[in-house]
Design a protein around this motif. Structure first.
Motif, PDB file in Angstrom:
ATOM      1  N   LEU A   1       7.636  -3.660   2.174  1.00 34.42           N
ATOM      2  CA  LEU A   1       7.306  -3.243   1.950  1.00 34.42           C
ATOM      3  C   LEU A   1       6.074  -3.047   2.811  1.00 34.42           C
ATOM      4  O   LEU A   1       5.878  -2.421   3.629  1.00 34.42           O
ATOM      5  CB  LEU A   1       6.876  -1.991   1.238  1.00 34.42           C
ATOM      6  N   ALA A   2       5.433  -4.632   3.017  1.00 35.16           N
ATOM      7  CA  ALA A   2       4.512  -5.290   3.745  1.00 35.16           C
ATOM      8  C   ALA A   2       5.065  -5.715   5.680  1.00 35.16           C
ATOM      9  O   ALA A   2       6.489  -5.185   5.964  1.00 35.16           O
ATOM     10  CB  ALA A   2       4.212  -6.831   3.559  1.00 35.16           C
ATOM     11  N   SER A   3       4.192  -4.955   6.251  1.00 33.66           N
ATOM     12  CA  SER A   3       4.837  -5.033   7.715  1.00 33.66           C
ATOM     13  C   SER A   3       3.384  -5.442   8.116  1.00 33.66           C
ATOM     14  O   SER A   3       2.002  -5.718   7.931  1.00 33.66           O
ATOM     15  CB  SER A   3       4.916  -3.817   7.965  1.00 33.66           C
ATOM     16  N   ALA A   4       2.591  -5.137   9.773  1.00 28.90           N
ATOM     17  CA  ALA A   4       2.452  -5.592  10.890  1.00 28.90           C
ATOM     18  C   ALA A   4       0.983  -4.681  10.592  1.00 28.90           C
ATOM     19  O   ALA A   4      -0.254  -4.739  10.704  1.00 28.90           O
ATOM     20  CB  ALA A   4       2.735  -5.905  12.126  1.00 28.90           C
ATOM     21  N   ALA A   5       1.544  -3.635  10.166  1.00 27.59           N
ATOM     22  CA  ALA A   5       0.395  -1.845  10.046  1.00 27.59           C
ATOM     23  C   ALA A   5       0.183  -2.073   8.366  1.00 27.59           C
ATOM     24  O   ALA A   5      -1.150  -1.187   8.376  1.00 27.59           O
ATOM     25  CB  ALA A   5       0.769  -0.993  10.429  1.00 27.59           C
ATOM     26  N   ARG A   6       1.291  -2.554   7.605  1.00 25.69           N
ATOM     27  CA  ARG A   6       0.596  -1.650   5.894  1.00 25.69           C
ATOM     28  C   ARG A   6       0.813  -3.298   5.467  1.00 25.69           C
ATOM     29  O   ARG A   6       1.959  -3.897   4.726  1.00 25.69           O
ATOM     30  CB  ARG A   6       1.504  -1.457   5.891  1.00 25.69           C
ATOM     31  N   LYS A   7      -0.375  -3.946   5.286  1.00 26.01           N
ATOM     32  CA  LYS A   7      -0.001  -5.260   4.876  1.00 26.01           C
ATOM     33  C   LYS A   7      -0.481  -5.434   3.701  1.00 26.01           C
ATOM     34  O   LYS A   7       0.161  -6.364   3.029  1.00 26.01           O
ATOM     35  CB  LYS A   7      -1.406  -6.956   5.756  1.00 26.01           C
ATOM     36  N   ALA A   8      -1.086  -4.426   2.853  1.00 23.13           N
ATOM     37  CA  ALA A   8      -0.625  -5.106   1.536  1.00 23.13           C
ATOM     38  C   ALA A   8      -0.762  -3.648   0.667  1.00 23.13           C
ATOM     39  O   ALA A   8      -1.365  -2.693   0.122  1.00 23.13           O
ATOM     40  CB  ALA A   8      -2.578  -5.106   1.510  1.00 23.13           C
ATOM     41  N   PRO A   9       0.493  -3.105   0.549  1.00 23.05           N
ATOM     42  CA  PRO A   9       1.417  -1.950  -0.206  1.00 23.05           C
ATOM     43  C   PRO A   9       0.871  -2.195  -1.656  1.00 23.05           C
ATOM     44  O   PRO A   9       0.796  -3.313  -2.024  1.00 23.05           O
ATOM     45  CB  PRO A   9       2.678  -1.966  -0.009  1.00 23.05           C
ATOM     46  N   GLY A  10      -0.064  -1.161  -2.110  1.00 19.49           N
ATOM     47  CA  GLY A  10      -0.217  -1.501  -3.346  1.00 19.49           C
ATOM     48  C   GLY A  10       0.989  -0.305  -4.267  1.00 19.49           C
ATOM     49  O   GLY A  10      -0.010  -0.077  -5.062  1.00 19.49           O
ATOM     50  N   PHE A  11       1.987   0.192  -3.841  1.00 20.46           N
ATOM     51  CA  PHE A  11       3.102   0.201  -5.129  1.00 20.46           C
ATOM     52  C   PHE A  11       4.485  -0.078  -4.328  1.00 20.46           C
ATOM     53  O   PHE A  11       4.308  -1.026  -2.927  1.00 20.46           O
ATOM     54  CB  PHE A  11       3.119   1.974  -3.846  1.00 20.46           C
ATOM     55  N   ALA A  12       5.272   0.130  -4.850  1.00 27.82           N
ATOM     56  CA  ALA A  12       6.897  -0.078  -4.851  1.00 27.82           C
ATOM     57  C   ALA A  12       7.509   1.359  -4.916  1.00 27.82           C
ATOM     58  O   ALA A  12       7.277   2.203  -5.462  1.00 27.82           O
ATOM     59  CB  ALA A  12       6.689  -1.414  -5.281  1.00 27.82           C
TER      60      ALA A  12
END
Length: 476
Positions: free
Chosen positions: A133-144
């Motif tokens: 789920l990580a991307s350039a705009a969301r580098k550190a998702p805390g969920f799955a």
């Protein structure tokens, strides 16, 4: 209660396996306690598959156990470890099995050839881990994402025997004795005026031709209307290439004679429908009895006048059986030589491009949103995790649901339900980012950007060292 050995119709409940949940994990190692997301994806759930096995002739296994479930997928783990896919469950069925959705009545498949198969319950998708789920705009998702439930379905299996020749006639006409005499089939045989309770299938070799013969029980007057067991077994002759009337020439029942018996059985076949084009032959049975042989001689000319080939046989003495088996072999050979009907071409109906992802309808007290994507996203969301809820809100907004609701006249505070019976309902609040009060960027755990005190001190010490070295070099 005794379990029958032959079952040709069952209701089966099938369940695809649940997909494994994705993993929300952070890579940790010495001097790098927060190294970024490394949660693996969950494995997909197994599916339930029906596959033809020509060695089977009954559905009795599913009469005994009518619930079948595939394995669940394994959840993902840290260190980019994806979960394993759940094992499929393959259910063998006899050739000639018709598969129908019990709720809608839709015919799903007509399984005939060896190895033919159909997926009747698809396994659920595995959830994505936070690494995916990580991307350039969301580098550190805390969920799955959560794994999806597998498909649940109730189906009806209906067996129609696949045979070249079908033997039809009144009970005790000698069909079971005939199939036992000309093949290795060993049906239960007795001299009683009741029908055999199960169809019998025999394999016959005549010269260089091998073919199958089915003894179809249950035919009495009124069988096509449900009298006796005829309605249960008439379907077994639908796949036969030709029919042989087995007529008892030695019956003592009043009102019975070969011509009347033939007319009664033909009337039942006509009422059942779909059999008018099948070639017919007549086997006048039990001519080892003198009175029966005399009666067979009397009616042969009348039967031949109807365009029927007539064979005088005795299953007890074997008279006429060789001629009958070779005549049936010729019919089976003609069937094999006939060209196969062209398979029906599938009609592809692609979904419309644009505007087809969801629908919104006004109901009494709320707005109802339906669509494959939004409903799937709802099932994948862990509503106990605010970041996951914020990610869901972003996805729904990008799909255009909020804009469409505003166009239709929705006002803040009205209820919005996504899904059907188990819908998720929330209050419409346009322009408010879910989870914004706790997150700097929705769907990103900014804790991964923080440093522990020891790491901060170590970094400051390194910076001080390099600054001092630079000052010394300038002095020199």
């Amino acid at each position: 209660m005794a379990i029958p050995s032959f079952v040709d119709r069952v209701t089966l409940h099938v369940y695809g396996g649940k997909g494994g949940n994705g993993c929300a994990s952070v890579h940790r190692e010495k001097f790098k306690p927060l190294g970024g997301p490394d949660g693996g994806n969950g494995g997909g759930g197994g599916s339930v598959i029906l596959r033809v096995d020509t060695n089977l002739t009954t559905l009795v296994d599913y009469y005994r156990e009518s619930h079948r479930k595939a394995d669940n997928g394994v959840p993902g783990r840290g260190d980019h470890a994806n979960g394993a896919t759940g094992a499929d469950v393959v259910l063998p069925v006899p050739a000639g099995t018709l598969v129908t959705d019990a709720d809608s009545g839709e015919v799903l498949a007509d399984l005939t050839g060896e190895g033919t198969e159909i997926v009747v319950a698809t396994g659920g998708r595995g959830g994505l881990g936070n690494a995916a789920l990580a991307s350039a705009a969301r580098k550190a998702p805390g969920f799955a994402l959560l794994g999806e439930d597998g498909e649940t379905r109730t189906i009806t299996l209906e067996l129609k025997l696949v045979a070249d020749i079908g033997l039809v006639g009144f009970p005790s006409a000698g069909k079971s004795s005939l199939i036992a005499a000309i093949s290795r089939a060993r049906p239960k045989i007795a001299d009683y005026p009741f029908t055999t309770l199960v169809p019998n299938l025999g394999v016959i070799v005549a010269g260089d031709i091998t073919y199958t013969v089915a003894d179809v029980p249950g035919l009495i007057e009124g069988a096509s209307e449900g009298r006796g067991l005829g309605l249960e077994f008439l379907r077994h002759i639908e796949r036969c290439a030709a029919l042989v009337h087995v007529i008892d020439c030695a019956t003592f029942e009043p009102g019975r004679d070969p011509l009347t018996d033939l007319d009664v059985i033909e009337g039942e076949l006509s009422a059942h429908g779909g059999l008018a084009d099948r070639p017919r032959m007549v086997a006048l049975n039990k001519i080892d009895i003198p009175d029966a042989a005399e009666l067979a001689d009397l009616v042969t000319a009348d039967l031949e006048a109807r365009g029927l080939r007539v064979f005088r046989v005795s299953t007890k003495s074997g008279a006429g059986l060789r001629e009958l088996t070779y005549a049936m072999a010729e019919l089976a050979k003609q069937r094999a030589a006939a060209p196969e009907p062209a398979p029906a071409r599938p009609v592809l109906r692609p979904k419309p491009v644009g505007g087809g992802d969801f629908t919104i309808k006004r109901e009494s007290e709320l707005w109802r949103v339906r669509g494959e994507k939004p409903e799937r996203w709802i099932r994948q969301t862990d509503f106990g995790n605010a970041e996951a809820v914020g990610y869901l809100a972003d996805r729904l907004n990008r799909l255009g649901i909020e804009t469409k609701l505003l166009e239709l006249g929705a006002v803040p505070g009205e209820g919005v339900a996504i899904g059907g019976d188990n819908a998720v309902v929330f209050d419409f609040a346009p322009g408010i980012d879910a989870g914004a009060e706790i997150l700097s960027r929705r769907g990103e755990d900014h804790r991964l950007e923080e440093e522990r005190p020891a790491a901060r001190r170590r970094r400051a010490k390194d910076e001080e060292y390099h600054r001092t070295k630079s000052e010394e070099e300038e002095v020199r």
